[in-house]
Design a protein around this motif. Sequence first.
Motif, PDB file in Angstrom:
ATOM      1  N   ALA A  47     -22.658  -8.804  13.093  1.00 25.26           N
ATOM      2  CA  ALA A  47     -23.472  -8.923  11.880  1.00 25.26           C
ATOM      3  C   ALA A  47     -23.298  -7.684  11.006  1.00 25.26           C
ATOM      4  CB  ALA A  47     -24.939  -9.118  12.246  1.00 25.26           C
ATOM      5  N   LEU A  48     -23.222  -6.513  11.638  1.00 27.72           N
ATOM      6  CA  LEU A  48     -23.026  -5.277  10.886  1.00 27.72           C
ATOM      7  C   LEU A  48     -21.664  -5.268  10.207  1.00 27.72           C
ATOM      8  CD1 LEU A  48     -23.961  -2.452  10.075  1.00 27.72           C
ATOM      9  CD2 LEU A  48     -23.022  -1.599  12.238  1.00 27.72           C
ATOM     10  N   ALA A 219     -20.090 -25.185  11.699  1.00 26.17           N
ATOM     11  CA  ALA A 219     -21.484 -25.357  11.291  1.00 26.17           C
ATOM     12  C   ALA A 219     -22.325 -24.137  11.653  1.00 26.17           C
ATOM     13  CB  ALA A 219     -22.058 -26.615  11.947  1.00 26.17           C
ATOM     14  N   LEU A 220     -22.123 -23.606  12.856  1.00 25.36           N
ATOM     15  CA  LEU A 220     -22.912 -22.453  13.290  1.00 25.36           C
ATOM     16  C   LEU A 220     -22.543 -21.189  12.519  1.00 25.36           C
ATOM     17  CD1 LEU A 220     -22.958 -23.114  17.137  1.00 25.36           C
ATOM     18  CD2 LEU A 220     -24.939 -23.091  15.603  1.00 25.36           C
ATOM     19  N   VAL A 221     -21.257 -20.996  12.269  1.00 25.64           N
ATOM     20  CA  VAL A 221     -20.833 -19.827  11.497  1.00 25.64           C
ATOM     21  C   VAL A 221     -21.341 -19.924  10.058  1.00 25.64           C
ATOM     22  CG1 VAL A 221     -18.828 -18.610  10.538  1.00 25.64           C
ATOM     23  CG2 VAL A 221     -18.829 -19.325  12.936  1.00 25.64           C
ATOM     24  N   ALA A 222     -21.301 -21.141   9.486  1.00 27.10           N
ATOM     25  CA  ALA A 222     -21.836 -21.341   8.138  1.00 27.10           C
ATOM     26  C   ALA A 222     -23.330 -21.020   8.105  1.00 27.10           C
ATOM     27  CB  ALA A 222     -21.589 -22.775   7.681  1.00 27.10           C
ATOM     28  N   PHE A 223     -24.051 -21.424   9.165  1.00 25.99           N
ATOM     29  CA  PHE A 223     -25.470 -21.085   9.256  1.00 25.99           C
ATOM     30  C   PHE A 223     -25.656 -19.571   9.315  1.00 25.99           C
ATOM     31  CE2 PHE A 223     -28.805 -19.769  12.265  1.00 25.99           C
ATOM     32  CZ  PHE A 223     -29.932 -20.151  11.548  1.00 25.99           C
ATOM     33  N   GLY A 224     -24.798 -18.901  10.081  1.00 24.01           N
ATOM     34  CA  GLY A 224     -24.901 -17.454  10.202  1.00 24.01           C
ATOM     35  C   GLY A 224     -24.716 -16.754   8.874  1.00 24.01           C
ATOM     36  N   GLY A 226     -25.050 -18.245   5.954  1.00 23.92           N
ATOM     37  CA  GLY A 226     -26.072 -18.742   5.039  1.00 23.92           C
ATOM     38  C   GLY A 226     -27.390 -18.007   5.162  1.00 23.92           C
ATOM     39  N   THR A 227     -27.629 -17.371   6.298  1.00 17.34           N
ATOM     40  CA  THR A 227     -28.851 -16.584   6.503  1.00 17.34           C
ATOM     41  C   THR A 227     -28.607 -15.100   6.230  1.00 17.34           C
ATOM     42  OG1 THR A 227     -28.323 -16.377   8.862  1.00 17.34           O
ATOM     43  CG2 THR A 227     -29.746 -18.205   8.214  1.00 17.34           C
ATOM     44  N   ARG A 228     -27.561 -14.814   5.458  1.00 21.68           N
ATOM     45  CA  ARG A 228     -27.201 -13.428   5.150  1.00 21.68           C
ATOM     46  C   ARG A 228     -26.945 -12.628   6.421  1.00 21.68           C
ATOM     47  NH1 ARG A 228     -25.107 -12.968   0.412  1.00 21.68           N
ATOM     48  NH2 ARG A 228     -25.505 -10.714   0.480  1.00 21.68           N
ATOM     49  N   LEU A 229     -26.333 -13.304   7.397  1.00 18.67           N
ATOM     50  CA  LEU A 229     -25.865 -12.712   8.651  1.00 18.67           C
ATOM     51  C   LEU A 229     -26.965 -12.444   9.681  1.00 18.67           C
ATOM     52  CD1 LEU A 229     -23.169 -10.220   7.333  1.00 18.67           C
ATOM     53  CD2 LEU A 229     -22.847 -12.531   8.193  1.00 18.67           C
ATOM     54  N   VAL A 230     -28.209 -12.706   9.335  1.00 18.47           N
ATOM     55  CA  VAL A 230     -29.268 -12.549  10.344  1.00 18.47           C
ATOM     56  C   VAL A 230     -29.037 -13.543  11.481  1.00 18.47           C
ATOM     57  CG1 VAL A 230     -31.736 -12.728  10.789  1.00 18.47           C
ATOM     58  CG2 VAL A 230     -30.929 -11.680   8.666  1.00 18.47           C
ATOM     59  N   GLY A 231     -28.735 -14.778  11.126  1.00 19.13           N
ATOM     60  CA  GLY A 231     -28.469 -15.786  12.144  1.00 19.13           C
ATOM     61  C   GLY A 231     -27.246 -15.497  12.975  1.00 19.13           C
ATOM     62  N   MET A 232     -26.302 -14.701  12.414  1.00 19.80           N
ATOM     63  CA  MET A 232     -25.075 -14.391  13.148  1.00 19.80           C
ATOM     64  C   MET A 232     -25.361 -13.562  14.397  1.00 19.80           C
ATOM     65  SD  MET A 232     -21.995 -15.377  12.550  1.00 19.80           S
ATOM     66  CE  MET A 232     -21.641 -15.434  10.805  1.00 19.80           C
ATOM     67  N   ILE A 233     -26.475 -12.872  14.422  1.00 21.11           N
ATOM     68  CA  ILE A 233     -26.848 -12.094  15.604  1.00 21.11           C
ATOM     69  C   ILE A 233     -27.017 -13.011  16.807  1.00 21.11           C
ATOM     70  CG2 ILE A 233     -28.623 -10.584  16.594  1.00 21.11           C
ATOM     71  CD1 ILE A 233     -29.183  -9.569  13.763  1.00 21.11           C
ATOM     72  N   PHE A 234     -27.446 -14.251  16.565  1.00 23.19           N
ATOM     73  CA  PHE A 234     -27.611 -15.230  17.635  1.00 23.19           C
ATOM     74  C   PHE A 234     -26.384 -16.132  17.770  1.00 23.19           C
ATOM     75  CE2 PHE A 234     -31.789 -14.068  16.081  1.00 23.19           C
ATOM     76  CZ  PHE A 234     -32.509 -13.866  17.239  1.00 23.19           C
ATOM     77  N   VAL A 235     -25.750 -16.447  16.643  1.00 27.18           N
ATOM     78  CA  VAL A 235     -24.614 -17.373  16.663  1.00 27.18           C
ATOM     79  C   VAL A 235     -23.437 -16.805  17.439  1.00 27.18           C
ATOM     80  CG1 VAL A 235     -22.838 -18.437  15.211  1.00 27.18           C
ATOM     81  CG2 VAL A 235     -25.248 -18.605  14.558  1.00 27.18           C
ATOM     82  N   VAL A 236     -23.129 -15.536  17.220  1.00 27.70           N
ATOM     83  CA  VAL A 236     -21.960 -14.929  17.870  1.00 27.70           C
ATOM     84  C   VAL A 236     -22.078 -14.951  19.397  1.00 27.70           C
ATOM     85  CG1 VAL A 236     -20.713 -12.757  18.216  1.00 27.70           C
ATOM     86  CG2 VAL A 236     -21.256 -13.539  15.913  1.00 27.70           C
ATOM     87  N   PRO A 237     -23.178 -14.454  19.984  1.00 33.89           N
ATOM     88  CA  PRO A 237     -23.261 -14.528  21.448  1.00 33.89           C
ATOM     89  C   PRO A 237     -23.354 -15.953  21.968  1.00 33.89           C
ATOM     90  CG  PRO A 237     -25.309 -13.686  20.522  1.00 33.89           C
ATOM     91  CD  PRO A 237     -24.302 -13.699  19.409  1.00 33.89           C
ATOM     92  N   LEU A 238     -23.998 -16.840  21.217  1.00 31.52           N
ATOM     93  CA  LEU A 238     -24.073 -18.238  21.653  1.00 31.52           C
ATOM     94  C   LEU A 238     -22.679 -18.834  21.771  1.00 31.52           C
ATOM     95  CD1 LEU A 238     -25.560 -20.881  22.259  1.00 31.52           C
ATOM     96  CD2 LEU A 238     -25.737 -21.250  19.777  1.00 31.52           C
TER      97      LEU A 238
END
Length: 254
Positions: A47-48, A219-224, A226-238
């Motif tokens: 995310a960083l 879809a998950l990366v787009a969500f990540g 789309g949330t300005r990378l906040v969601g990517m904190i969860f999407v990447v490890p998932l």
Amino acid sequence: MASVHESTEMYPVHRVPATRPFVWLMEGWDSLIHSWQASLAHGGIIALLGSLILAYDQHPLYIAAAICAFLVVGPVVTAGICELSRCRDHGEPCDFGGSLAPLSRNRASLIVFAEALVFVAVGGFSLAALFLYSGTGAIAPSIEATVWGDVVSQLTPLQVTTYTATFAVLATGVFLLSVVSVPMIIDRHVDAGVAMRMSLKVATRDFPAMIIWAGLIIALVAFGFGTRLVGMIFVVPLLGHATWFAYREMVSEA
């Protein structure tokens, strides 16, 4: 260490139902919860890095360079997450520090794998730039023109089409080469060439499942993003944990 004569035939592929990627995600979520601190730390790193990409996203060449940088770091982070799942499968304790072990244990293979992904990316964008330059004399608007303006409105239809097609082909190539590459490198200690050939073998033999898996990743990366990378904190490890379960289920040693 893998022998230069090692073949993908040593690792038969198990066929899976087309809907199996949904199970991998559920198993990946369970593994994320089990080691949530270390998992979210890896997600935070990505995310960083992504925030640096979004700091200035007004020029195609900058985005291309950022994608190449992402492809270098991506295998490193994925290896750490897969190591967490591998340790859990083997009943071994593992924290964030322990998840970094593959970076020294499998350094050479991970570096070669990252280099291969960057080569694909650089090659794709270079061909796109050459095509545009030979046809129009301009590969993109000037950087000065895009600092304060809307880059999309300044791109010609040909440039938009060319870069969109390039990104689609690049994403497909990276996906095909990385379906099981990282978990196989850290689990079997094979070289990058064997791992990438195995990924291609898995992708072609389980094509319906791979289509769904690729769609879920998009879809998950787009969500990540789309949330300005906040969601990517969860999407990447998932996705990292789910990749381990995909590898474990589809590849078996003879």
